[in-house]
Design a protein around this motif. Sequence first.
Motif, PDB file in Angstrom:
ATOM      1  N   VAL A  51       0.827  -1.205   0.000  1.00 11.60           N
ATOM      2  CA  VAL A  51       0.000   0.000   0.000  1.00 11.60           C
ATOM      3  C   VAL A  51       0.861   1.255   0.000  1.00 11.60           C
ATOM      4  O   VAL A  51       0.614   2.215  -0.741  1.00 11.60           O
ATOM      5  N   PHE A  52       1.911   1.261   0.817  1.00 11.82           N
ATOM      6  CA  PHE A  52       2.773   2.438   0.943  1.00 11.82           C
ATOM      7  C   PHE A  52       3.473   2.762  -0.376  1.00 11.82           C
ATOM      8  O   PHE A  52       3.549   3.924  -0.787  1.00 11.82           O
ATOM      9  N   TRP A 136       8.959  -6.692   8.586  1.00 15.38           N
ATOM     10  CA  TRP A 136       8.357  -5.411   8.255  1.00 15.38           C
ATOM     11  C   TRP A 136       7.094  -5.437   7.407  1.00 15.38           C
ATOM     12  O   TRP A 136       6.425  -4.409   7.285  1.00 15.38           O
ATOM     13  N   ASP A 137       6.719  -6.577   6.790  1.00 12.59           N
ATOM     14  CA  ASP A 137       5.563  -6.550   5.881  1.00 12.59           C
ATOM     15  C   ASP A 137       4.279  -6.920   6.615  1.00 12.59           C
ATOM     16  O   ASP A 137       3.682  -7.968   6.396  1.00 12.59           O
ATOM     17  N   LEU A 138       3.835  -6.014   7.471  1.00 14.75           N
ATOM     18  CA  LEU A 138       2.599  -6.196   8.232  1.00 14.75           C
ATOM     19  C   LEU A 138       1.397  -6.277   7.292  1.00 14.75           C
ATOM     20  O   LEU A 138       1.296  -5.499   6.334  1.00 14.75           O
ATOM     21  N   PRO A 139       0.468  -7.200   7.525  1.00 16.76           N
ATOM     22  CA  PRO A 139      -0.757  -7.207   6.720  1.00 16.76           C
ATOM     23  C   PRO A 139      -1.486  -5.862   6.815  1.00 16.76           C
ATOM     24  O   PRO A 139      -1.688  -5.318   7.911  1.00 16.76           O
ATOM     25  N   HIS A 140      -1.886  -5.336   5.681  1.00 21.26           N
ATOM     26  CA  HIS A 140      -2.543  -4.025   5.636  1.00 21.26           C
ATOM     27  C   HIS A 140      -3.818  -4.007   6.467  1.00 21.26           C
ATOM     28  O   HIS A 140      -4.144  -2.989   7.102  1.00 21.26           O
ATOM     29  N   GLU A 141      -4.524  -5.127   6.503  1.00 16.99           N
ATOM     30  CA  GLU A 141      -5.772  -5.178   7.270  1.00 16.99           C
ATOM     31  C   GLU A 141      -5.526  -4.917   8.759  1.00 16.99           C
ATOM     32  O   GLU A 141      -6.364  -4.322   9.440  1.00 16.99           O
ATOM     33  N   LEU A 142      -4.362  -5.348   9.253  1.00 15.94           N
ATOM     34  CA  LEU A 142      -4.052  -5.085  10.661  1.00 15.94           C
ATOM     35  C   LEU A 142      -3.672  -3.631  10.876  1.00 15.94           C
ATOM     36  O   LEU A 142      -3.954  -3.063  11.934  1.00 15.94           O
ATOM     37  N   GLY A 186      10.628   3.217  14.239  1.00 17.04           N
ATOM     38  CA  GLY A 186      11.123   4.583  14.093  1.00 17.04           C
ATOM     39  C   GLY A 186      10.840   5.174  12.727  1.00 17.04           C
ATOM     40  O   GLY A 186      10.308   6.284  12.608  1.00 17.04           O
ATOM     41  N   ALA A 187      11.183   4.437  11.672  1.00 22.45           N
ATOM     42  CA  ALA A 187      10.979   4.951  10.320  1.00 22.45           C
ATOM     43  C   ALA A 187       9.520   4.875   9.893  1.00 22.45           C
ATOM     44  O   ALA A 187       9.059   5.678   9.081  1.00 22.45           O
ATOM     45  N   GLY A 188       8.781   3.889  10.452  1.00 25.98           N
ATOM     46  CA  GLY A 188       7.400   3.695  10.027  1.00 25.98           C
ATOM     47  C   GLY A 188       6.354   4.394  10.863  1.00 25.98           C
ATOM     48  O   GLY A 188       5.274   4.722  10.369  1.00 25.98           O
ATOM     49  N   TYR A 189       6.684   4.646  12.152  1.00 25.90           N
ATOM     50  CA  TYR A 189       5.687   5.213  13.065  1.00 25.90           C
ATOM     51  C   TYR A 189       6.128   6.523  13.712  1.00 25.90           C
ATOM     52  O   TYR A 189       5.386   7.090  14.506  1.00 25.90           O
ATOM     53  N   HIS A 194       9.017   5.131   6.099  1.00 22.49           N
ATOM     54  CA  HIS A 194       8.747   3.728   5.778  1.00 22.49           C
ATOM     55  C   HIS A 194       7.275   3.454   6.024  1.00 22.49           C
ATOM     56  O   HIS A 194       6.580   4.222   6.700  1.00 22.49           O
ATOM     57  N   ALA A 195       6.817   2.328   5.495  1.00 24.96           N
ATOM     58  CA  ALA A 195       5.429   1.919   5.746  1.00 24.96           C
ATOM     59  C   ALA A 195       5.221   1.719   7.252  1.00 24.96           C
ATOM     60  O   ALA A 195       6.121   1.242   7.930  1.00 24.96           O
ATOM     61  N   PRO A 196       4.063   2.133   7.769  1.00 26.19           N
ATOM     62  CA  PRO A 196       2.868   2.623   7.074  1.00 26.19           C
ATOM     63  C   PRO A 196       2.832   4.130   6.856  1.00 26.19           C
ATOM     64  O   PRO A 196       1.797   4.668   6.463  1.00 26.19           O
ATOM     65  N   GLY A 197       3.938   4.825   7.153  1.00 26.56           N
ATOM     66  CA  GLY A 197       4.003   6.250   6.884  1.00 26.56           C
ATOM     67  C   GLY A 197       3.438   7.133   7.977  1.00 26.56           C
ATOM     68  O   GLY A 197       3.085   8.290   7.731  1.00 26.56           O
ATOM     69  N   LYS A 198       3.378   6.621   9.203  1.00 29.71           N
ATOM     70  CA  LYS A 198       2.863   7.425  10.311  1.00 29.71           C
ATOM     71  C   LYS A 198       3.980   8.239  10.954  1.00 29.71           C
ATOM     72  O   LYS A 198       5.156   7.892  10.859  1.00 29.71           O
TER      73      LYS A 198
END
Length: 457
Positions: A51-52, A136-142, A186-189, A194-198
């Motif tokens: 998604v990202f 790092w490849d968390l299911p998008h639904e989660l 750190g990079a994702g949240y 990085h994904a998910p971009g928060k």
Amino acid sequence: MKAPKIQMELKENIFARELFGEDFKWGVSTAAYQIEGGHDLHGKGPSVWDVFTAKSGTILNGHHGNTACDFYNTYLEDIAMMKELGIPNFRFSLSWPRIIPNGTGEVNQSGIEFYNKVIDACLANDIEPWVTVYHWDLPHELELRGGWADRDIISWFKEYVAVCAKAFGDRVKYWMVLNEPMVFTGAGYFMGVHAPGKKGLTNFLPAAHHAVLAMAEGGRVLRQLIPTAEIGTTFSCSYIEPYTTSRKDVVAARRADALMNRLFIEPILGLGYPEEDLPVVKKLKKYYQPGDTELMQFDFDFIGIQNYTREIVKHSIFVPYLNAVLVKAGNRRVPTTAMGWEVYPPAIYHMLKKYSDYAGMPKIYITENGAAFPDVAADGKVNDTERVHYLRSYLRQVLKAKSEGVNVQGYFVWTLLDNFEWAEGYHPRFGLVHVDFDTQRRIIKSSGYWYKAFLNG
């Protein structure tokens, strides 16, 4: 082999695999999203990275991992190539959304079958599979339900670990629970690159705490279901030094070290979070529940450390919470890789010494080390002499630490194949094997042949 003899041979510029001992583990490391492709094949659900990367402007040159190295279809050839190179251990990760498309609930048997085939192919080629459960490849639904910032991630993750253990535990001995929690939180949240971009502390702090708890709980699930397994987890680390000897720079470096190198390993070892040197983590207490202090601890059989470089840090009033900033290697006029990281071999020695100093520290494996350089394929060859020099130089530092009593028992090159390198897309090439991403043609680089000669010499 006794340490004095090792030291003598190092001084005399003798360097060979045998100096590390017969039981030292050698291998290469990869990650599912970076090499597999097959992003929507045979029941796989979307990951946060699917998604990202589909969003404009998130990845250099608009790259994505939809096809990547096409390992999903070429795994037999790639494993055979490892066999040709004499590589005895292969670290790879499982894709959560390939196994449980929605993250929880129904299991995708096609995903299970794929990894069964990969594991069986490794064993048929006398290659030991080392499995990373989460890279790092968390299911998008989660992620739609809160992802790592939601405490329910712990139970979702335990369910996923149990599925993996029951499916592959009869043939996989070596397991790693999480890959580099500092990076994906750190990079994702926090930074959102990085994904998910928060972004922001209110996303990062709960994600970090839940990752620590999930890391320990994942270890307990594996221990219960596969009692004979060797269970570890991996941490990114960079050797940190202050820019000057001023008190402000020294304190800034201490804060950066606490964040980058200590935040996740210390609670696992029962030391809690490094609040004294990084006061902002006191805010983590907001996300505690009764019993968390004990639940964060787990006695891993090994720790994987992943080092590439060092960082020079100076004080900055413009960086909230940390009051520290990295002094870029390019501005310091030092040798760098294609990632802009300093080539500094002693970094890996210092990090091995640092982690080995912890009381109760188990054995250590270097589960990633390598470098990206601007490789060029010409006449069917890739002459990457810089990478050969890099690997030799860092391995000498690993041997130095080992000769001084550090319980380091293995080394894995990052990586087998040039691959999708997260926010940098396909620009940086880390592989021992060159990949033409248009044709999927593989060319073993000079570094790949050097590694073969080193392992079999």
